[in-house]
Every structure is written in C-alpha cells, then in structure tokens.
Scaffold this motif. Sequence first.
Motif, PDB file in Angstrom:
ATOM      1  N   LYS A   1       0.830  -1.199   0.000  1.00  0.00           N
ATOM      2  CA  LYS A   1       0.000   0.000   0.000  1.00  0.00           C
ATOM      3  C   LYS A   1       0.871   1.258   0.000  1.00  0.00           C
ATOM      4  N   ALA A   2       1.917   1.219   0.805  1.00  0.00           N
ATOM      5  CA  ALA A   2       2.830   2.364   0.871  1.00  0.00           C
ATOM      6  C   ALA A   2       3.538   2.562  -0.463  1.00  0.00           C
ATOM      7  N   MET A   3       3.956   1.477  -1.072  1.00  0.00           N
ATOM      8  CA  MET A   3       4.710   1.573  -2.319  1.00  0.00           C
ATOM      9  C   MET A   3       3.829   2.000  -3.485  1.00  0.00           C
ATOM     10  N   GLU A   4       2.563   1.676  -3.396  1.00  0.00           N
ATOM     11  CA  GLU A   4       1.645   2.109  -4.457  1.00  0.00           C
ATOM     12  C   GLU A   4       1.333   3.600  -4.332  1.00  0.00           C
ATOM     13  N   GLY A   5       1.632   4.148  -3.160  1.00  0.00           N
ATOM     14  CA  GLY A   5       1.396   5.570  -2.945  1.00  0.00           C
ATOM     15  C   GLY A   5       2.526   6.449  -3.472  1.00  0.00           C
ATOM     16  N   ILE A   6       3.657   5.835  -3.754  1.00  0.00           N
ATOM     17  CA  ILE A   6       4.790   6.602  -4.283  1.00  0.00           C
ATOM     18  C   ILE A   6       4.799   6.472  -5.806  1.00  0.00           C
ATOM     19  N   THR A   7       4.528   7.574  -6.477  1.00  0.00           N
ATOM     20  CA  THR A   7       4.538   7.578  -7.945  1.00  0.00           C
ATOM     21  C   THR A   7       5.705   8.431  -8.440  1.00  0.00           C
TER      22      THR A   7
ATOM     23  N   ALA B   1      19.623  -3.501   6.289  1.00  0.00           N
ATOM     24  CA  ALA B   1      18.686  -2.380   6.231  1.00  0.00           C
ATOM     25  C   ALA B   1      17.276  -2.763   5.816  1.00  0.00           C
ATOM     26  N   ILE B   2      16.314  -2.091   6.415  1.00  0.00           N
ATOM     27  CA  ILE B   2      14.911  -2.269   6.065  1.00  0.00           C
ATOM     28  C   ILE B   2      14.529  -1.303   4.947  1.00  0.00           C
ATOM     29  N   ALA B   3      15.166  -0.147   4.921  1.00  0.00           N
ATOM     30  CA  ALA B   3      14.911   0.841   3.869  1.00  0.00           C
ATOM     31  C   ALA B   3      15.321   0.278   2.508  1.00  0.00           C
ATOM     32  N   LEU B   4      14.782   0.878   1.460  1.00  0.00           N
ATOM     33  CA  LEU B   4      15.036   0.384   0.104  1.00  0.00           C
ATOM     34  C   LEU B   4      16.357   0.874  -0.474  1.00  0.00           C
ATOM     35  N   LEU B   5      16.897   1.939   0.093  1.00  0.00           N
ATOM     36  CA  LEU B   5      18.242   2.382  -0.291  1.00  0.00           C
ATOM     37  C   LEU B   5      18.981   2.809   0.973  1.00  0.00           C
ATOM     38  N   PRO B   6      20.304   2.665   0.969  1.00  0.00           N
ATOM     39  CA  PRO B   6      21.096   3.040   2.142  1.00  0.00           C
ATOM     40  C   PRO B   6      20.869   4.490   2.564  1.00  0.00           C
ATOM     41  N   CYS B   7      20.628   5.384   1.596  1.00  0.00           N
ATOM     42  CA  CYS B   7      20.472   6.800   1.948  1.00  0.00           C
ATOM     43  C   CYS B   7      19.153   7.059   2.667  1.00  0.00           C
ATOM     44  N   ALA B   8      18.263   6.066   2.695  1.00  0.00           N
ATOM     45  CA  ALA B   8      16.980   6.223   3.380  1.00  0.00           C
ATOM     46  C   ALA B   8      16.932   5.388   4.652  1.00  0.00           C
ATOM     47  N   SER B   9      18.069   4.848   5.035  1.00  0.00           N
ATOM     48  CA  SER B   9      18.112   3.926   6.166  1.00  0.00           C
ATOM     49  C   SER B   9      18.477   4.617   7.476  1.00  0.00           C
ATOM     50  N   LEU B  10      17.897   4.143   8.552  1.00  0.00           N
ATOM     51  CA  LEU B  10      18.206   4.667   9.879  1.00  0.00           C
ATOM     52  C   LEU B  10      19.469   4.014  10.429  1.00  0.00           C
ATOM     53  N   ASN B  11      19.492   2.692  10.375  1.00  0.00           N
ATOM     54  CA  ASN B  11      20.565   1.937  11.014  1.00  0.00           C
ATOM     55  C   ASN B  11      21.725   1.605  10.090  1.00  0.00           C
ATOM     56  N   PHE B  12      21.508   1.740   8.798  1.00  0.00           N
ATOM     57  CA  PHE B  12      22.563   1.373   7.847  1.00  0.00           C
ATOM     58  C   PHE B  12      22.778   2.504   6.848  1.00  0.00           C
ATOM     59  N   TYR B  13      22.668   3.724   7.344  1.00  0.00           N
ATOM     60  CA  TYR B  13      22.772   4.876   6.459  1.00  0.00           C
ATOM     61  C   TYR B  13      24.119   4.968   5.741  1.00  0.00           C
ATOM     62  N   GLU B  14      24.047   5.236   4.441  1.00  0.00           N
ATOM     63  CA  GLU B  14      25.210   5.608   3.640  1.00  0.00           C
ATOM     64  C   GLU B  14      24.708   6.544   2.553  1.00  0.00           C
ATOM     65  N   PRO B  15      25.486   7.578   2.248  1.00  0.00           N
ATOM     66  CA  PRO B  15      25.056   8.478   1.176  1.00  0.00           C
ATOM     67  C   PRO B  15      25.151   7.769  -0.170  1.00  0.00           C
TER      68      PRO B  15
ATOM     69  N   ILE C   1       8.307   5.127   2.844  1.00  0.00           N
ATOM     70  CA  ILE C   1       8.114   3.675   2.780  1.00  0.00           C
ATOM     71  C   ILE C   1       8.759   2.997   3.992  1.00  0.00           C
ATOM     72  N   ARG C   2       9.985   3.409   4.254  1.00  0.00           N
ATOM     73  CA  ARG C   2      10.711   2.803   5.376  1.00  0.00           C
ATOM     74  C   ARG C   2       9.938   2.936   6.674  1.00  0.00           C
ATOM     75  N   ASP C   3       9.401   4.140   6.940  1.00  0.00           N
ATOM     76  CA  ASP C   3       8.670   4.347   8.184  1.00  0.00           C
ATOM     77  C   ASP C   3       7.472   3.407   8.306  1.00  0.00           C
ATOM     78  N   LYS C   4       6.766   3.248   7.209  1.00  0.00           N
ATOM     79  CA  LYS C   4       5.570   2.390   7.265  1.00  0.00           C
ATOM     80  C   LYS C   4       5.938   0.919   7.364  1.00  0.00           C
ATOM     81  N   THR C   5       6.922   0.524   6.596  1.00  0.00           N
ATOM     82  CA  THR C   5       7.348  -0.875   6.639  1.00  0.00           C
ATOM     83  C   THR C   5       7.907  -1.228   8.007  1.00  0.00           C
ATOM     84  N   LEU C   6       8.730  -0.318   8.517  1.00  0.00           N
ATOM     85  CA  LEU C   6       9.335  -0.548   9.833  1.00  0.00           C
ATOM     86  C   LEU C   6       8.268  -0.710  10.904  1.00  0.00           C
ATOM     87  N   LYS C   7       7.293   0.176  10.871  1.00  0.00           N
ATOM     88  CA  LYS C   7       6.221   0.114  11.858  1.00  0.00           C
ATOM     89  C   LYS C   7       5.510  -1.242  11.769  1.00  0.00           C
TER      90      LYS C   7
END
Lengths: 137, 137
Positions: free
Chosen positions: A124-130, B85-99, B118-124
């Motif tokens: 649902k979250a990913m479908e919200g990002i266009t 990382a749970i985020a889809l890219l390292p630059c969007a990660s909390l615990n595995f951040y990399e530019p 996305i990360r916030d929702k998935t993480l939650k």
Amino acid sequence: MLSHKAKYALKALLYLAEQDENHISRTVEIADGANIPKKFLEQILLDLKRGRFVSSKQGKFGGYYLIKSKNDITLAEIHRLFDGAIALLPCASLNFYEPCSDCKTESECSLRHGLMLIRDKTLKAMEGITIASLVKK
Amino acid sequence: MLSHKAKYALKALLYLAEQDENHISRTVEIADGANIPKKFLEQILLDLKRGRFVSSKQGKFGGYYLIKSKNDITLAEIHRLFDGAIALLPCASLNFYEPCSDCKTESECSLRHGLMLIRDKTLKAMEGITIASLVKK
DNA sequence: AATTAATTCTATCGATTTACTAGACTTTAG
DNA sequence: CTAAAGTCTAGTAAATCGATAGAATTAATT
C-alpha cells in the motif's frame, strides 16, 4: 533493498517525467542527466520498454519517452519489474507466489500469515509513491 | 525478500518459543523440528546468540534457549541482524545509512524522501510482528 | 546509395553473495 | 576418560549483480 537497476530505472523515469511533453530523450542524455552508466542504462530502458512504461524511436534522432502517465507509475510496479516480489517470502507473495519447500506437512507455514500483513502494508505504501510524487520535491 | 538465514532464524526462534519454560533445545532438535539444515542452523544460532536473542549451554546436555521475551523479538530486529537495512536504499536507512554515490551535487537524492516514507511504514509494520504473534496462529 | 546516429540484442566477465558443508576444537556431565 | 554437546574457521558450488563489449538493426539526412 532496491537493486541498482531498480534505482536507476526510477531515476531514468524521473528524468523523463521532467522533460517537456513530446520531447524525446537519447540514452546518453538520460545517462548524463541522471548519472547512470550508459551501457547499463540501455538494458534498463529496454526493460522499461518491455514493461510498457516507456517507448522508443529508433534510428537517428531516436530516443525514449514516457508512454504511461507519471501519476500511474508506482514504486511497487518498478520494484516488481526489476526486483521481483514485494513480500518477504515467496509464500506470502501475490505476484510471485511459490510454496515454501521447507514447510513440512502444514499447508500454511508459520511465517506466512504475519508476512502477508507486512506485504499488504508495504505494498500500500509503495503504491502511494509515484514518479509524479517524486518529481515535485 | 528475506534470506534463508533470516527465515530459518525466525523458525528457530518460533521453535524455542514453543518449548516449555526452562527447556533447553539441542541444535539437532531445532533442526529437525523446524526443518532446517543442521550445520547451517549452527551458524544462525551463533548469530542469534551474538545478537542476544538466545543463549546457550555448552557440553553434554547443552543447547539453546531464549533469553529475550518472545513478545520483544520483532521481525524488524531479525531482518536487521541477518539481512541488514529495512529501507530500500542506504540513503533512506536509519541503522545502515550511507550516502548515495551517484547523486551528484544535491545533498538529498530525488528518491530519498519517498523511500523514507516507505521505510517508516514498513518498519512500523515489521515492529508489530513478534515471535509471540507468530506462535499463536 | 552512403553516412551518421541512434536503439537493440547477445554475450561475457569479475566480484560478491548465498546457502550450505566439513572438520577441527572446546566445553561439560557423568 | 569419554560421549555429547556447542564453537570456530574454512571452503565451495552456484547464482546474482553490476556492469562492459561489440555487432546488428533502424531511420534520417546528404
């Protein structure tokens, strides 16, 4: 995590979405504009073409252009095209379903239910990002 | 997608959570019970021990047992321990951040903001799935 | 018809990761 | 001392990833 392919695809689509209507972009232009290795980008654009996100014009003065509205291209679709399933295991996937090989007799594995909850929310979250939502930053 | 390691870790924790209080489980017991290759499971249990989810008793009549409440072990933690990382890219990660290396001059890449949503929702969602929630199916 | 500039297609490649397996070592109960 | 358990370090076959190379095809212009 997204593969480089998926990331580059998003950046390429973003680049195309930012161009004037009717503008046709050469691969090298996109590669330079979005900082993507050109030969790698060629493959990605072909994939995007097969996925019917873009189309192309061949020959001199050829190039690529969007054929799908930037409002209708979602992160979920790009993820599926390049990186496959959004669910955390195949047995919890909608589009890439496969039964687990290691879940003995039971028809449902112990993880499946929980992972389907995650999948629904992530999807649902990913479908919200266009692409459009990414352009206007 | 989860790696086999992460999946096996979850199944092993689930197995341990289903045992009686004070019961100590041998690796081979968990391997058989959860259908996991034994030698592979050994490594996974050591990782879980280093992550302070389980502890072990060495020597004869030794084995593994939970040291963290099944209500407090979340899918998010296990994902991070085994798959990062749970985020889809390292630059969007909390615990595995990399530019990002390919985001030219701008301090924020075009994808980062969307991917952080996305990360916030998935993480939650992932923090809502605990071993305990998987046990009671 | 020739040239030029673009996409398209197929193949390859090195590095890394994944999913294991093997075996030696250490610890502990009896 | 021995059996039975965890611990540690390697190794390995296969797959995947992130490209790169180069030839083939297409189309516009001269």
